[in-house]
Design an enzyme around this catalytic site. Sequence first.
Site, short mmCIF file in Angstrom:
data_model
loop_
_atom_site.label_atom_id
_atom_site.label_comp_id
_atom_site.label_asym_id
_atom_site.label_seq_id
_atom_site.Cartn_x
_atom_site.Cartn_y
_atom_site.Cartn_z
N ASN A 80 1.26 -1.02 0.27
CA ASN A 80 0.18 -0.34 0.20
C ASN A 80 0.66 1.11 -0.04
O ASN A 80 1.79 1.76 -0.29
CB ASN A 80 -0.95 -0.23 1.29
CG ASN A 80 -0.64 -0.30 2.78
OD1 ASN A 80 0.67 0.33 2.42
ND2 ASN A 80 -0.72 -1.50 3.10
N ASP B 251 -4.34 -5.79 3.55
CA ASP B 251 -4.87 -7.44 3.93
C ASP B 251 -5.15 -8.33 3.72
O ASP B 251 -5.89 -8.74 3.77
CB ASP B 251 -6.53 -6.39 3.63
CG ASP B 251 -6.75 -4.87 4.10
OD1 ASP B 251 -5.97 -4.88 6.08
OD2 ASP B 251 -7.13 -3.91 3.70
#
Length: 397
Positions: free
Chosen positions: A209, A278
């Site tokens: 990310n 995630d």
Amino acid sequence: MLKGKKIVLGITGGIAAYKSAALTSLLIKAGASVQVIMTEHAKEFIAPLTFEALTGRRCLTDTFDRNHEYSTEHVALAKETDAVIIAPATANVIAKLAHGIADDMLTTTVLACDCPKMIAPAMNTRMYENPVTQENIETLERHGMTVIRPAKGRLACGDVGAGKMPEPEELLQYVLMSCAYEKDMTGRKVLVTAGPTQELLDPVRYITNHSTGKMGYSIAKICAFRGAEVTLVSGKTSLTPPLFVKVVPVVTAEDMFREVTARSAGMDIIIKAAAVADYRPKNVSDEKMKKSGTELTIELERTKDILGHLGHHKEDGQFLCGFAMETQNLLENAKEKLVRKNADMIVANNLKIQGAGFGTDTNVVTIITEDGIQALELMSKEMAAEQILNEILKRRA
């Protein structure tokens, strides 16, 4: 950070004196009032006028200069000083201070000070490693002075080894550590996570990310400045590891989960500021990675819930703070996360707000606890870290 603080910067006769101008500038920018004291030999390397222009104050060089107020100047200056740093510190001045010799303005002032004192040795490697110099340094440390170890590299004389004065940015961190904050976290053990994780897809690609780790690093640094014993578990970032903090590097979410859970026992405060990926590939073996033309099909699975695990295995008296990145329904989602993860605090920021989120030096956060909500204005991430820690200490006292 140094607003209202008075710093004495001592400069002695070494070639590294040119770096002291940059250190002076950094101290001024941090809000400090800086009084420069130069030895006679220092003036051979850089002019006092340079420091007078930077500080707006007369550079002191002569103990017996009559151009000062009626008070004994080195004593009056010592009484109002919050910290002293000598950079560069020559072998000669180190020897004088180690044996209580006060024969110039700098040494008399330093001996009269009872505030934190730091020296940054800078000299030829052979001079630095000489047993006499090392004994003098040990003497200063024994008497409570902080010795900032020199860097290694090519010296002005052409030799290669220890003796280079650290860069001004590093020296500034020592000054901040000495007097920027009250040590209201002394005795507390703090675990902070920061940065992104990377989940390998193949030898070239990975899932990650946009986290840069700046918020978590700021929190870890301010905790250390306030006296805490800090462990920082960090994903890969481009940031310089903060001084005075134990840094544990990790790559994957599994790495972070393992390190955090192994180190959480006995921690007073745990702050999970890392933006963990995630998902990860369920299996990266050749059998599970099916390639069709330019398409790559990979089955994903969720990574471990680090905050949830910490919340449901929280020790008595342990304070747990998590972070939430939201683009909508900020308060509702953060409140729900607070309960679901069994956390004591959630720090949430809306990624749609300018100046907040990943990659910036500023942030706009909202602090959520079971007894209230506090929305902070746009501020630097270091100032946000201060506010977050203030709120934690109110509840952890």
